[in-house]
Scaffold this motif. Structure first.
Motif, PDB file in Angstrom:
ATOM      1  N   ARG A   1       0.851  -1.182   0.000  1.00 41.78           N
ATOM      2  CA  ARG A   1       0.000   0.000   0.000  1.00 41.78           C
ATOM      3  C   ARG A   1       0.885   1.229   0.000  1.00 41.78           C
ATOM      4  O   ARG A   1       1.735   1.391   0.865  1.00 41.78           O
ATOM      5  CB  ARG A   1      -0.907   0.009   1.228  1.00 41.78           C
ATOM      6  N   VAL A   2       0.695   2.094  -0.972  1.00 44.26           N
ATOM      7  CA  VAL A   2       1.527   3.291  -1.129  1.00 44.26           C
ATOM      8  C   VAL A   2       0.617   4.514  -1.063  1.00 44.26           C
ATOM      9  O   VAL A   2      -0.283   4.666  -1.888  1.00 44.26           O
ATOM     10  CB  VAL A   2       2.287   3.265  -2.476  1.00 44.26           C
ATOM     11  N   ILE A   3       0.850   5.353  -0.075  1.00 42.99           N
ATOM     12  CA  ILE A   3       0.010   6.538   0.123  1.00 42.99           C
ATOM     13  C   ILE A   3       0.866   7.781  -0.104  1.00 42.99           C
ATOM     14  O   ILE A   3       1.847   8.013   0.608  1.00 42.99           O
ATOM     15  CB  ILE A   3      -0.602   6.573   1.532  1.00 42.99           C
ATOM     16  N   VAL A   4       0.506   8.563  -1.106  1.00 45.11           N
ATOM     17  CA  VAL A   4       1.194   9.815  -1.433  1.00 45.11           C
ATOM     18  C   VAL A   4       0.327  10.965  -0.919  1.00 45.11           C
ATOM     19  O   VAL A   4      -0.828  11.107  -1.333  1.00 45.11           O
ATOM     20  CB  VAL A   4       1.412   9.952  -2.947  1.00 45.11           C
ATOM     21  N   GLN A   5       0.883  11.750  -0.033  1.00 45.10           N
ATOM     22  CA  GLN A   5       0.154  12.902   0.513  1.00 45.10           C
ATOM     23  C   GLN A   5       0.618  14.177  -0.168  1.00 45.10           C
ATOM     24  O   GLN A   5       1.809  14.407  -0.336  1.00 45.10           O
ATOM     25  CB  GLN A   5       0.367  13.014   2.024  1.00 45.10           C
ATOM     26  N   VAL A   6      -0.343  15.005  -0.564  1.00 47.03           N
ATOM     27  CA  VAL A   6      -0.069  16.282  -1.225  1.00 47.03           C
ATOM     28  C   VAL A   6      -0.545  17.398  -0.290  1.00 47.03           C
ATOM     29  O   VAL A   6      -1.745  17.549  -0.062  1.00 47.03           O
ATOM     30  CB  VAL A   6      -0.802  16.382  -2.577  1.00 47.03           C
TER      31      VAL A   6
ATOM     32  N   ARG B   1       3.774  20.391  -1.257  1.00 45.72           N
ATOM     33  CA  ARG B   1       4.823  19.549  -0.686  1.00 45.72           C
ATOM     34  C   ARG B   1       4.307  18.121  -0.734  1.00 45.72           C
ATOM     35  O   ARG B   1       3.255  17.812  -0.162  1.00 45.72           O
ATOM     36  CB  ARG B   1       5.130  19.974   0.745  1.00 45.72           C
ATOM     37  N   LEU B   2       5.003  17.229  -1.419  1.00 46.83           N
ATOM     38  CA  LEU B   2       4.539  15.858  -1.597  1.00 46.83           C
ATOM     39  C   LEU B   2       5.441  14.895  -0.834  1.00 46.83           C
ATOM     40  O   LEU B   2       6.669  15.071  -0.809  1.00 46.83           O
ATOM     41  CB  LEU B   2       4.515  15.464  -3.079  1.00 46.83           C
ATOM     42  N   SER B   3       4.843  13.877  -0.235  1.00 49.09           N
ATOM     43  CA  SER B   3       5.613  12.937   0.570  1.00 49.09           C
ATOM     44  C   SER B   3       4.849  11.630   0.716  1.00 49.09           C
ATOM     45  O   SER B   3       3.641  11.553   0.448  1.00 49.09           O
ATOM     46  CB  SER B   3       5.911  13.525   1.955  1.00 49.09           C
ATOM     47  N   LEU B   4       5.554  10.595   1.151  1.00 48.17           N
ATOM     48  CA  LEU B   4       4.936   9.318   1.483  1.00 48.17           C
ATOM     49  C   LEU B   4       4.523   9.317   2.947  1.00 48.17           C
ATOM     50  O   LEU B   4       5.274   9.794   3.808  1.00 48.17           O
ATOM     51  CB  LEU B   4       5.918   8.178   1.225  1.00 48.17           C
ATOM     52  N   VAL B   5       3.338   8.797   3.230  1.00 50.76           N
ATOM     53  CA  VAL B   5       2.861   8.695   4.608  1.00 50.76           C
ATOM     54  C   VAL B   5       2.367   7.268   4.849  1.00 50.76           C
ATOM     55  O   VAL B   5       2.063   6.527   3.909  1.00 50.76           O
ATOM     56  CB  VAL B   5       1.734   9.709   4.901  1.00 50.76           C
TER      57      VAL B   5
ATOM     58  N   ALA C   1      11.678  -1.931  -1.446  1.00 48.55           N
ATOM     59  CA  ALA C   1      12.309  -0.856  -0.686  1.00 48.55           C
ATOM     60  C   ALA C   1      12.998   0.126  -1.619  1.00 48.55           C
ATOM     61  O   ALA C   1      12.969   1.342  -1.396  1.00 48.55           O
ATOM     62  CB  ALA C   1      13.306  -1.432   0.315  1.00 48.55           C
ATOM     63  N   ARG C   2      13.639  -0.389  -2.671  1.00 47.15           N
ATOM     64  CA  ARG C   2      14.312   0.499  -3.616  1.00 47.15           C
ATOM     65  C   ARG C   2      13.310   1.371  -4.341  1.00 47.15           C
ATOM     66  O   ARG C   2      13.523   2.567  -4.532  1.00 47.15           O
ATOM     67  CB  ARG C   2      15.123  -0.332  -4.619  1.00 47.15           C
ATOM     68  N   GLN C   3      12.193   0.800  -4.768  1.00 44.19           N
ATOM     69  CA  GLN C   3      11.179   1.601  -5.457  1.00 44.19           C
ATOM     70  C   GLN C   3      10.581   2.658  -4.540  1.00 44.19           C
ATOM     71  O   GLN C   3      10.282   3.767  -4.973  1.00 44.19           O
ATOM     72  CB  GLN C   3      10.088   0.672  -6.001  1.00 44.19           C
ATOM     73  N   GLN C   4      10.404   2.317  -3.267  1.00 46.27           N
ATOM     74  CA  GLN C   4       9.935   3.320  -2.309  1.00 46.27           C
ATOM     75  C   GLN C   4      10.921   4.479  -2.212  1.00 46.27           C
ATOM     76  O   GLN C   4      10.528   5.647  -2.154  1.00 46.27           O
ATOM     77  CB  GLN C   4       9.747   2.692  -0.935  1.00 46.27           C
ATOM     78  N   SER C   5      12.211   4.143  -2.189  1.00 48.43           N
ATOM     79  CA  SER C   5      13.229   5.185  -2.119  1.00 48.43           C
ATOM     80  C   SER C   5      13.208   6.063  -3.365  1.00 48.43           C
ATOM     81  O   SER C   5      13.315   7.294  -3.284  1.00 48.43           O
ATOM     82  CB  SER C   5      14.613   4.546  -1.952  1.00 48.43           C
TER      83      SER C   5
ATOM     84  N   CYS D   1      -4.584  19.218   2.657  1.00 45.49           N
ATOM     85  CA  CYS D   1      -3.932  18.106   1.978  1.00 45.49           C
ATOM     86  C   CYS D   1      -4.965  17.124   1.446  1.00 45.49           C
ATOM     87  O   CYS D   1      -6.137  17.138   1.824  1.00 45.49           O
ATOM     88  CB  CYS D   1      -2.953  17.392   2.920  1.00 45.49           C
ATOM     89  N   PHE D   2      -4.496  16.266   0.531  1.00 46.55           N
ATOM     90  CA  PHE D   2      -5.264  15.127   0.065  1.00 46.55           C
ATOM     91  C   PHE D   2      -4.272  14.011  -0.242  1.00 46.55           C
ATOM     92  O   PHE D   2      -3.049  14.244  -0.262  1.00 46.55           O
ATOM     93  CB  PHE D   2      -6.133  15.471  -1.154  1.00 46.55           C
ATOM     94  N   CYS D   3      -4.766  12.796  -0.477  1.00 47.12           N
ATOM     95  CA  CYS D   3      -3.878  11.646  -0.654  1.00 47.12           C
ATOM     96  C   CYS D   3      -4.304  10.779  -1.826  1.00 47.12           C
ATOM     97  O   CYS D   3      -5.496  10.644  -2.114  1.00 47.12           O
ATOM     98  CB  CYS D   3      -3.858  10.783   0.612  1.00 47.12           C
ATOM     99  N   PHE D   4      -3.306  10.175  -2.489  1.00 44.66           N
ATOM    100  CA  PHE D   4      -3.505   9.089  -3.442  1.00 44.66           C
ATOM    101  C   PHE D   4      -3.141   7.787  -2.729  1.00 44.66           C
ATOM    102  O   PHE D   4      -2.042   7.679  -2.161  1.00 44.66           O
ATOM    103  CB  PHE D   4      -2.613   9.260  -4.673  1.00 44.66           C
ATOM    104  N   ASP D   5      -4.018   6.806  -2.766  1.00 41.89           N
ATOM    105  CA  ASP D   5      -3.817   5.548  -2.052  1.00 41.89           C
ATOM    106  C   ASP D   5      -3.729   4.411  -3.077  1.00 41.89           C
ATOM    107  O   ASP D   5      -4.741   3.914  -3.574  1.00 41.89           O
ATOM    108  CB  ASP D   5      -4.984   5.328  -1.084  1.00 41.89           C
TER     109      ASP D   5
END
Length: 506
Positions: free
Chosen positions: A22-27, A171-175, A147-151, A136-140
């Motif tokens: 599960r990859v959550i991108v917060q904007v 400002r975009l980040s992983l949460v 781990a490399r792809q997350q980096s 903010c909002f998020c893409f889930d």
């Protein structure tokens, strides 16, 4: 098994152990507004902004962040693997706050024989709910990333400064989890239900290829131009799907005016600007550049509010000079190799606790400044930091910009050399008196530099030229220097950086 293959397999196993499904991108929208036009709709015929935000737009922004980096942070293969992992899965769920829609009309002049000819346009945008929680909002994404792809994804997100139109500074980040105030919005099924609004969203579908984000190989050339030439209405390997947006998340239609929520207090510790001019910006112009940016930001704030910002101006409500160094520092930093000015950071000492949203809008609104010559400087907001890095204790410090002694030498005043004044200031800040030596006179970091600076007299000021000094400091114990020192420290003079045992900046 060969050693190289065995190491590769071990690395693969380690990555799988820490892979996430599960990859959550917060904007985080710095202005609380999302400016974006729906793909393919004529500008004059749009009924409103793109909302919910398009996952395909996020993928395209990630690709642009890789192309913008020089040198590229990782290989094309790693870039494409990440983008295809995100694009080939099922459409992501979205986590959204309540919004209101607004628009600003403006006119674009066109070149014809009639000077009055112009075209009406509308800037459509969504205003996110007020308060820090609503910015903010998020893409889930329901995908598996190593781990490399997350980096790789985290690096690209860190390089992105907006999403949508350039006005949507972000400002975009992983949460790990979405914020509690957000509501989950998923693709709608075929049934219609009361209490929901169906909104069309562009997503990646089918045999998605990463290169389809920027190029159309079948037609050749740039994606957008190839689509225009081929008469396509949407990019390749994309589709329109409906998301079921709860009615409660759409509040109302706002008036046709710029919308700023004074109640929002975003946490902003620093804003970094890039400086670009047709001719190089020299070090002696440092204070003038910082002053021009500050003046434009404060003028913008005054026009928006009719008042004065103590944080931006360093002045109290009665016009007196604010004390305590809690107002903004406008800090140009010379390039270490050439000595030219290429960036400026506005440091807000108390900004991590929250600033007035209108102050942030005024800072991000700075675009062009003009100093003494006819060449304007383009000012581009490149990064907004919520927190500043913890200062590094060190025994040895070296000037990044020259130190300007506050006290002039004059008859009747006890002689205080610049180095003695610097020692007194450092004792007041750190409680310790350093040994002060001059930086060698070779290269760009000479012992003395002539700078344009302020001269204050009887409540007024004018530009003058003075000589500033480059110094090295050495303390008996490691200390922290939290701010620049000396005359015009708030405009960039007197910056020091810790150095390591080899004499290089940390």
């Amino acid at each position: 098994m060969p050693v190289r293959a065995r190491d590769r397999n071990r690395r693969h196993l380690r990555e799988e152990v820490v892979a996430v499904s599960r990859v959550i991108v917060q904007v985080n929208l710095l202005s609380g507004r999302y400016h974006a036009h729906p793909w393919g709709e004529a500008q004059h015929a749009m009924a409103g902004p793109e909302w919910p935000p398009s996952p395909w737009r996020l993928l395209r922004g990630l690709a642009a962040a890789w192309f913008d980096a020089n040198p590229h942070p990782f290989s094309e293969t790693e870039r494409d693997d990440l983008l295809q992992a995100l694009g080939t899965g099922s459409p992501p769920a979205l986590w959204l706050p309540p919004v209101s829609f607004a628009e600003i009309p403006y006119y674009q002049p066109i070149l014809t024989s009639t000077p009055q000819d112009r075209v009406l346009h509308f800037d459509h945008f969504a205003v996110l709910s007020e308060g820090n929680e609503g910015s903010c909002f998020c893409f889930d994404f329901d995908v598996v990333l190593s781990a490399r792809q997350q980096s790789v994804l985290a690096q690209l997100l860190a390089r992105m400064t907006y999403l949508g139109r350039a006005e949507s500074r972000a400002r975009l980040s992983l949460v790990d989890t979405p914020s509690e105030h957000l509501s989950r919005v998923a693709p709608a099924d075929g049934r219609s239900s009361s209490g929901y609004i169906r909104r069309r969203v562009l997503v990646a579908r089918g045999t998605f290829l990463a290169t389809g984000l920027w190029a159309a190989k079948s037609e050749g050339g740039h994606l957008v131009q190839a689509m225009i030439d081929a008469g396509r209405k949407r990019p390749p390997n994309t589709d329109w799907i409906d998301y079921g947006l709860p009615s409660a998340l759409v509040r109302r239609q706002l008036a046709r005016r710029a919308v700023t929520a004074p109640a929002r207090r975003p946490r902003v510790a620093a804003v970094r600007f890039g400086l670009f001019r047709r001719v190089p910006i020299r070090l002696p112009e440092l204070v003038q550049v910082a002053r021009a940016i500050r003046d434009q930001a404060t003028t913008s704030f005054n026009a928006r509010t009719g008042g004065t910002s103590r944080r931006l101006t360093g002045r109290a409500a009665d016009g007196s000079i604010a004390t305590g160094h809690q107002h903004a520092f406008w800090l140009p930093k010379p390039d270490r190799r050439t000595g030219r000015l290429r960036s400026l950071t506005v440091w807000l000492p108390d900004g991590a606790d929250g600033i007035d949203q209108r102050e942030l809008d005024a800072l991000l609104g700075v675009q062009h400044i003009l100093c003494d010559d006819d060449y304007p400087i383009l000012v581009v907001a490149e990064r907004v930091a919520e927190m500043c890095p913890e200062p590094t204790p060190s025994r040895r410090w070296q000037a990044v910009t020259p130190f300007l002694a506050p006290l002039h030498s004059r008859r009747g005043r006890r002689a205080l050399t610049p180095s003695e004044q610097l020692q007194r200031m450092m004792e007041g800040i750190t409680g310790a008196i350093p040994r002060v030596t001059s930086v060698s006179g070779s290269g760009l970091l000479g012992r003395l530099t002539t700078v344009r600076t302020h001269f204050y007299q009887r409540g007024t000021w004018r530009w003058t030229t003075r000589v500033a000094c480059w110094f090295k400091l050495e303390f008996d114990q490691p200390v922290v220097l939290p701010r620049p020192v000396g005359a015009d420290a708030h405009f960039g003079l007197g910056q020091f950086a810790p150095v390591d045992a080899e004499g290089g900046e940390r």
